[in-house]
Design a protein around this motif. Structure first.
Motif, PDB file in Angstrom:
ATOM      1  N   HIS A   1       0.773  -1.248  -0.161  1.00  0.00           N
ATOM      2  CA  HIS A   1       0.180   0.122  -0.021  1.00  0.00           C
ATOM      3  C   HIS A   1       0.976   1.298   0.210  1.00  0.00           C
ATOM      4  O   HIS A   1       0.722   2.264  -0.562  1.00  0.00           O
ATOM      5  CB  HIS A   1      -0.578  -0.085   0.670  1.00  0.00           C
ATOM      6  CG  HIS A   1      -2.180   1.594   0.880  1.00  0.00           C
ATOM      7  ND1 HIS A   1      -1.669   2.073   2.246  1.00  0.00           N
ATOM      8  CD2 HIS A   1      -3.395   1.350   0.371  1.00  0.00           C
ATOM      9  CE1 HIS A   1      -3.321   3.233   1.837  1.00  0.00           C
ATOM     10  NE2 HIS A   1      -3.488   2.446   0.704  1.00  0.00           N
ATOM     11  N   LEU A   2       1.730   1.824   1.211  1.00  0.00           N
ATOM     12  CA  LEU A   2       2.902   2.404   0.773  1.00  0.00           C
ATOM     13  C   LEU A   2       3.581   2.900  -0.268  1.00  0.00           C
ATOM     14  O   LEU A   2       3.553   3.842  -0.799  1.00  0.00           O
ATOM     15  CB  LEU A   2       3.717   2.141   2.046  1.00  0.00           C
ATOM     16  CG  LEU A   2       4.561   3.773   2.455  1.00  0.00           C
ATOM     17  CD1 LEU A   2       4.015   4.527   2.635  1.00  0.00           C
ATOM     18  CD2 LEU A   2       5.803   2.924   3.698  1.00  0.00           C
ATOM     19  N   ALA A   3       4.003   1.590  -0.998  1.00  0.00           N
ATOM     20  CA  ALA A   3       4.841   1.722  -2.214  1.00  0.00           C
ATOM     21  C   ALA A   3       3.971   2.058  -3.593  1.00  0.00           C
ATOM     22  O   ALA A   3       4.168   3.241  -4.051  1.00  0.00           O
ATOM     23  CB  ALA A   3       5.681   0.354  -2.594  1.00  0.00           C
ATOM     24  N   MET A   4       1.988   1.622  -3.556  1.00  0.00           N
ATOM     25  CA  MET A   4       1.704   1.940  -4.029  1.00  0.00           C
ATOM     26  C   MET A   4       1.411   3.614  -4.273  1.00  0.00           C
ATOM     27  O   MET A   4       1.689   4.275  -5.681  1.00  0.00           O
ATOM     28  CB  MET A   4       0.511   0.766  -4.205  1.00  0.00           C
ATOM     29  CG  MET A   4       0.755  -0.019  -4.779  1.00  0.00           C
ATOM     30  SD  MET A   4      -0.795  -1.795  -4.710  1.00  0.00           S
ATOM     31  CE  MET A   4      -1.963  -0.394  -6.028  1.00  0.00           C
ATOM     32  N   ILE A   5       1.260   4.335  -2.796  1.00  0.00           N
ATOM     33  CA  ILE A   5       0.593   5.518  -2.848  1.00  0.00           C
ATOM     34  C   ILE A   5       2.326   6.597  -2.672  1.00  0.00           C
ATOM     35  O   ILE A   5       2.336   7.423  -3.779  1.00  0.00           O
ATOM     36  CB  ILE A   5       0.029   6.228  -2.048  1.00  0.00           C
ATOM     37  CG1 ILE A   5      -0.047   7.885  -2.371  1.00  0.00           C
ATOM     38  CG2 ILE A   5       0.992   5.796  -0.507  1.00  0.00           C
ATOM     39  CD1 ILE A   5      -1.065   7.201  -2.792  1.00  0.00           C
ATOM     40  N   ALA A   6       3.845   6.234  -3.247  1.00  0.00           N
ATOM     41  CA  ALA A   6       4.622   6.363  -3.008  1.00  0.00           C
ATOM     42  C   ALA A   6       4.368   7.027  -4.590  1.00  0.00           C
ATOM     43  O   ALA A   6       5.445   7.558  -5.203  1.00  0.00           O
ATOM     44  CB  ALA A   6       5.503   5.789  -2.362  1.00  0.00           C
ATOM     45  N   ILE A   7       4.641   5.671  -5.560  1.00  0.00           N
ATOM     46  CA  ILE A   7       4.933   5.836  -6.952  1.00  0.00           C
ATOM     47  C   ILE A   7       3.366   6.685  -7.125  1.00  0.00           C
ATOM     48  O   ILE A   7       4.445   7.804  -8.565  1.00  0.00           O
ATOM     49  CB  ILE A   7       4.041   4.517  -7.463  1.00  0.00           C
ATOM     50  CG1 ILE A   7       5.440   3.434  -7.439  1.00  0.00           C
ATOM     51  CG2 ILE A   7       4.037   4.444  -9.121  1.00  0.00           C
ATOM     52  CD1 ILE A   7       5.116   1.975  -7.079  1.00  0.00           C
ATOM     53  N   VAL A   8       2.534   7.199  -7.082  1.00  0.00           N
ATOM     54  CA  VAL A   8       1.756   8.083  -7.435  1.00  0.00           C
ATOM     55  C   VAL A   8       1.914   9.339  -7.015  1.00  0.00           C
ATOM     56  O   VAL A   8       2.363  10.306  -8.052  1.00  0.00           O
ATOM     57  CB  VAL A   8       0.711   7.880  -6.621  1.00  0.00           C
ATOM     58  CG1 VAL A   8      -0.586   8.761  -7.170  1.00  0.00           C
ATOM     59  CG2 VAL A   8      -0.425   6.460  -7.619  1.00  0.00           C
TER      60      VAL A   8
ATOM     61  N   GLY B   1       5.977  15.203 -12.155  1.00  0.00           N
ATOM     62  CA  GLY B   1       4.993  15.661 -13.391  1.00  0.00           C
ATOM     63  C   GLY B   1       5.750  14.530 -14.363  1.00  0.00           C
ATOM     64  O   GLY B   1       5.358  14.776 -15.728  1.00  0.00           O
ATOM     65  N   VAL B   2       5.286  13.427 -14.149  1.00  0.00           N
ATOM     66  CA  VAL B   2       5.672  11.864 -14.816  1.00  0.00           C
ATOM     67  C   VAL B   2       4.191  11.976 -15.108  1.00  0.00           C
ATOM     68  O   VAL B   2       3.154  11.456 -14.381  1.00  0.00           O
ATOM     69  CB  VAL B   2       6.571  11.153 -14.707  1.00  0.00           C
ATOM     70  CG1 VAL B   2       6.205   9.721 -15.037  1.00  0.00           C
ATOM     71  CG2 VAL B   2       7.990  11.857 -14.082  1.00  0.00           C
ATOM     72  N   PRO B   3       3.857  11.427 -16.792  1.00  0.00           N
ATOM     73  CA  PRO B   3       2.452  10.757 -16.812  1.00  0.00           C
ATOM     74  C   PRO B   3       2.739   9.896 -16.205  1.00  0.00           C
ATOM     75  O   PRO B   3       3.214   8.532 -16.052  1.00  0.00           O
ATOM     76  CB  PRO B   3       1.753  11.089 -18.203  1.00  0.00           C
ATOM     77  CG  PRO B   3       3.339  11.893 -18.732  1.00  0.00           C
ATOM     78  CD  PRO B   3       4.580  12.391 -17.714  1.00  0.00           C
TER      79      PRO B   3
END
Length: 132
Positions: free
Chosen positions: A48-55, A62-64
């Motif tokens: 969960h933490l890794a997924m939100i860190a990616i977002v 500024g990466v799509p």
């Protein structure tokens, strides 16, 4: 597999990603309040933490989002009309007609990431089976 089907699959994965983040934080917060031990599972919390860190990282840089890019590309290959902006902005707009500058969504992503990090600190995951 046709580009239209691939676009729909990417959209489904994207939706699942968002739901895991949103519902996961809700479950963590409820778990903290009600003492549910499973919300301290290290794998669940780490993913969960890794997924939100990616977002958050993509947004700040500024990466799509690659999922948005892939869906756009597949829809174009299928001859379908694609939406403007990113996945979240698109669906928020479609569901509640919300319009905002892209930086607003970045602020929301960062705030959400901060909430996930705060939950990590307030109720850290169990690293050993004997931890409470």
């Amino acid at each position: 597999m046709s580009p239209a089907v691939l676009a729909n699959l990417v959209a489904l994965v994207h939706f699942a990603w968002v739901m895991f983040l949103v519902l996961g934080l809700g479950a963590i917060l409820l778990g903290i309040a009600f003492g549910w031990r499973w919300v301290r599972n290290r794998w669940f919390r780490s993913i969960h933490l890794a997924m939100i860190a990616i977002v958050v990282g993509e947004s700040l840089a500024g990466v799509p989002c690659p999922l948005t890019v892939w869906e756009h590309r597949f829809r174009e290959q299928a001859g379908q009309t694609s939406f403007e902006g990113d996945f979240i902005a698109h669906w928020v707009h479609r569901l509640i007609f919300f319009q905002a500058e892209p930086w607003v969504f970045t602020v929301v992503y960062v705030a959400f990431g901060a909430a996930v990090a705060a939950a990590w600190i307030i109720a850290p995951p169990r690293w050993r089976p004997t931890d409470a």
